[in-house]
Design a protein around this motif. Structure first.
Motif, PDB file in Angstrom:
ATOM      1  N   GLU A 148      29.864  35.282  30.260  1.00 52.68           N
ATOM      2  CA  GLU A 148      30.808  34.255  29.787  1.00 52.68           C
ATOM      3  C   GLU A 148      30.258  32.850  30.110  1.00 52.68           C
ATOM      4  OE1 GLU A 148      34.568  34.329  31.843  1.00 52.68           O
ATOM      5  OE2 GLU A 148      35.586  33.226  30.241  1.00 52.68           O
ATOM      6  N   LYS A 223      38.315  33.540  23.076  1.00 58.43           N
ATOM      7  CA  LYS A 223      39.010  34.239  24.173  1.00 58.43           C
ATOM      8  C   LYS A 223      40.526  34.237  23.959  1.00 58.43           C
ATOM      9  CE  LYS A 223      39.042  33.883  29.274  1.00 58.43           C
ATOM     10  NZ  LYS A 223      38.263  33.367  30.400  1.00 58.43           N
ATOM     11  N   PRO A 227      43.264  32.641  31.783  1.00 59.43           N
ATOM     12  CA  PRO A 227      43.857  32.894  33.108  1.00 59.43           C
ATOM     13  C   PRO A 227      44.584  31.694  33.703  1.00 59.43           C
ATOM     14  CG  PRO A 227      41.478  32.639  33.286  1.00 59.43           C
ATOM     15  CD  PRO A 227      41.803  32.624  31.816  1.00 59.43           C
ATOM     16  N   PHE A 232      41.021  29.762  38.751  1.00 62.30           N
ATOM     17  CA  PHE A 232      40.643  29.855  37.332  1.00 62.30           C
ATOM     18  C   PHE A 232      41.551  28.935  36.501  1.00 62.30           C
ATOM     19  CE2 PHE A 232      38.567  33.354  39.265  1.00 62.30           C
ATOM     20  CZ  PHE A 232      37.378  33.458  38.567  1.00 62.30           C
ATOM     21  N   GLU A 234      41.309  27.431  33.836  1.00 59.13           N
ATOM     22  CA  GLU A 234      40.716  27.295  32.495  1.00 59.13           C
ATOM     23  C   GLU A 234      41.687  26.716  31.476  1.00 59.13           C
ATOM     24  OE1 GLU A 234      38.487  30.968  31.370  1.00 59.13           O
ATOM     25  OE2 GLU A 234      38.766  31.427  33.475  1.00 59.13           O
ATOM     26  N   CYS A 260      36.387  38.067  29.297  1.00 60.11           N
ATOM     27  CA  CYS A 260      36.841  38.098  30.696  1.00 60.11           C
ATOM     28  C   CYS A 260      38.287  38.523  30.933  1.00 60.11           C
ATOM     29  CB  CYS A 260      36.532  36.774  31.390  1.00 60.11           C
ATOM     30  SG  CYS A 260      36.668  36.968  33.177  1.00 60.11           S
ATOM     31  N   ARG A 263      40.452  41.458  29.810  1.00 53.95           N
ATOM     32  CA  ARG A 263      40.318  42.848  30.240  1.00 53.95           C
ATOM     33  C   ARG A 263      41.539  43.332  31.020  1.00 53.95           C
ATOM     34  NH1 ARG A 263      37.632  40.052  34.019  1.00 53.95           N
ATOM     35  NH2 ARG A 263      37.891  40.613  36.204  1.00 53.95           N
ATOM     36  N   ALA A 285      33.462  36.086  34.207  1.00 51.15           N
ATOM     37  CA  ALA A 285      33.127  35.292  35.386  1.00 51.15           C
ATOM     38  C   ALA A 285      34.239  35.586  36.373  1.00 51.15           C
ATOM     39  CB  ALA A 285      33.089  33.807  35.041  1.00 51.15           C
ATOM     40  N   THR A 286      33.968  36.413  37.352  1.00 51.00           N
ATOM     41  CA  THR A 286      35.017  36.757  38.304  1.00 51.00           C
ATOM     42  C   THR A 286      34.439  36.855  39.709  1.00 51.00           C
ATOM     43  OG1 THR A 286      36.904  38.201  38.743  1.00 51.00           O
ATOM     44  CG2 THR A 286      34.893  39.283  37.958  1.00 51.00           C
ATOM     45  N   LEU A 290      39.351  37.365  44.046  1.00 52.01           N
ATOM     46  CA  LEU A 290      40.378  38.031  43.249  1.00 52.01           C
ATOM     47  C   LEU A 290      40.232  39.524  43.522  1.00 52.01           C
ATOM     48  CD1 LEU A 290      40.275  36.095  39.884  1.00 52.01           C
ATOM     49  CD2 LEU A 290      42.058  36.056  41.596  1.00 52.01           C
TER      50      LEU A 290
HETATM   51  N1  LIG Z   1      36.811  33.959  33.486  1.00 52.78           N
HETATM   52  C1  LIG Z   1      38.015  34.465  33.676  1.00 52.78           C
HETATM   53  O1  LIG Z   1      38.801  34.607  32.758  1.00 52.78           O
HETATM   54  N2  LIG Z   1      38.300  34.820  34.946  1.00 52.78           N
HETATM   55  C2  LIG Z   1      39.603  35.174  35.351  1.00 52.78           C
HETATM   56  C3  LIG Z   1      39.579  35.977  36.566  1.00 52.78           C
HETATM   57  C4  LIG Z   1      39.472  37.429  36.317  1.00 52.78           C
HETATM   58  O2  LIG Z   1      39.988  37.910  35.312  1.00 52.78           O
HETATM   59  O3  LIG Z   1      38.872  38.118  37.121  1.00 52.78           O
END
Ligand SMILES: NC(=O)NCCC(=O)O
Length: 418
Positions: A148, A223, A227, A232, A234, A260, A263, A285-286, A290
């Motif tokens: 990502e 996307k 989040p 995050f 974003e 990301c 999911r 990107a995690t 978390l």
């Molecule tokens: N890039 C992103 O959506 N990260 C959110 C955190 C996660 O889903 O682990």
């Protein structure tokens, strides 16, 4: 200087050998991955049994490793990236030829500190990733996916708007860089970028560009789920995507991209499946802060539930930003997200999966997959046939109405507390 390794309590002979290595940031006591820790710690027999339970079996057998050319392995040594390759089989079918596709995933850390000039940061990342793309191309990879927002640090924790300058149009600098490589290696490349949409008020999106094996742009996906968790932040930068759940029919199969945070949403995975995806990439990107146990579970479950392959990719390393920030969670101000733990891997519809790439090194994961496995699993388990979509469609339609009332039947003999 790297932190010095600690001695685990009792990990067996091989493990004792390994702990003399320095501990790498984000490693498991110096080990690159859970799989490698187990391999070093258990007897070969026990390790085989544990692997069977953890990774499953593919067509009744443990996943086969693919031996790559010496030229490729020496490139991985020279550039210090993890290189692993596996093969997913399907049963032989009397009426269809196997449909074998070689797929690659690339994970990487950034190349320069985040206070370097932006153009230099971007160029340095491209230079860093190029040997891995070349290695994929030279290994005959047909479809390759990057992580990502691969062309920039994951600066969205900061909420600072200057990071928007990394955004590019779909046909911008990083796409052009990859188009040449796609053509050179006859390889489809999925390129997740920060997009600037020039035709719609120069707005920003988190987008995956799908580049065909002729170097052409097949399309893009934005996307779907943004989040609002931890650092995050974003949603300060871009909105929820407006491209639906496209499946891209490429020369090598039907692919889709669930970016990301998408999911965590089973319906998002399902929608790509309903549109016919055979491989869904999850460029991510995690960080460990978390819930890391979610990482291997969600992708694998999606592969099983939707009868397709999933390629999960996570970036690597700790990215430190010039100005400290907070995220409204009461935590002291800090300058980084925490450690992006890599661990990219593939999951298959038959519940088997590969071990993961390194938690702290760049890496290229390759898998051969016979896409016939998707339909074979649909026929075997009948998840599509038994899905009862009409029940859920009715419930969702009701749920979206302002006067929705949950279907709860209260025990008439139960006295509610006043
Ligand atoms: N890039 C992103 O959506 N990260 C959110 C955190 C996660 O889903 O682990």
């Amino acid at each position: 200087m790297e932190p010095v390794g600690q001695q685990p309590e009792d990990n067996g002979e091989a493990a004792k050998e390994k702990v003399t290595l320095p501990i790498k940031q984000g490693s498991i006591h110096g080990f690159e991955s859970l799989h490698r820790l187990l391999e070093a710690s258990l007897s070969p027999q026990l390790f085989q049994e544990v692997s069977r339970l953890l990774l499953g079996l593919n067509c009744g057998c443990p996943l086969e490793r693919i031996a790559l050319l010496e030229t490729t392995t020496s490139v991985s040594e020279k550039h210090y990236f993890d290189l692993q390759a596996f093969r997913f089989h399907a049963d032989k079918e009397p009426l269809r030829e196997p449909r074998i596709v070689r797929v690659g995933l690339i994970q990487n850390s950034i190349a320069l500190p985040t206070n370097a000039p932006f153009s230099e940061q971007k160029t340095a990342i491209m230079q860093k990733v190029k040997p891995m793309i070349d290695a994929a191309g030279a290994s005959g990879v047909n479809v390759l996916c990057l992580q990502e927002a691969w062309m920039m640090p994951f600066a969205f924790c900061t909420r600072e708007k200057r990071w928007c300058e990394f955004a590019e149009p779909v046909d911008g600098e990083s796409t052009q860089f990859l188009q040449d490589l796609a053509k050179k290696y006859n390889m489809v490349i999925v390129s997740p970028i920060l997009e600037r949409d020039l035709n719609h008020g120069e707005t920003i999106w988190n987008t995956a560009v799908v580049i065909g094996n002729q170097g052409n742009i097949i399309g893009k996906h934005r996307k779907n789920h943004i989040p609002r968790v931890g650092d995050f932040n974003e949603s300060t930068y871009y909105m929820e995507g407006n491209t639906g759940h496209p499946v891209f029919e490429t020369a090598y199969g039907k692919i889709a991209v669930n970016i990301c945070y998408g999911r965590h949403h089973p319906l998002n995975w399902m929608a790509f499946g309903l549109n016919g995806a055979e491989i869904v990439f999850n460029p991510s990107a995690t960080v460990g802060e978390l819930l890391q146990p979610m990482w291997p579970i969600e992708a694998r479950n999606a592969a099983i539930a939707n009868s397709y392959f999933v390629g999960s990719i996570n970036r690597v390393g700790t990215e430190v930003f010039p100005n400290p920030f907070t995220s409204g969670d009461g935590k002291p101000q800090h300058s980084d997200f925490g450690h992006f733990y890599g661990s990219s891997h593939f999951s298959a519809p038959d519940a088997s999966c590969t071990p993961s790439l390194s938690r702290y090194r760049d890496g290229l994961m390759i898998a051969d997959m016979d896409l016939n496995l998707c339909r074979q699993l649909k026929d075997k388990w009948g998840f599509r046939m038994t899905a009862r979509y009409e029940l859920y469609s009715e419930l969702l339609a009701q749920y979206l109405k302002p006067d929705f009332a949950p279907q709860v039947i209260v025990d008439p003999s139960w006295q509610k507390r006043p």
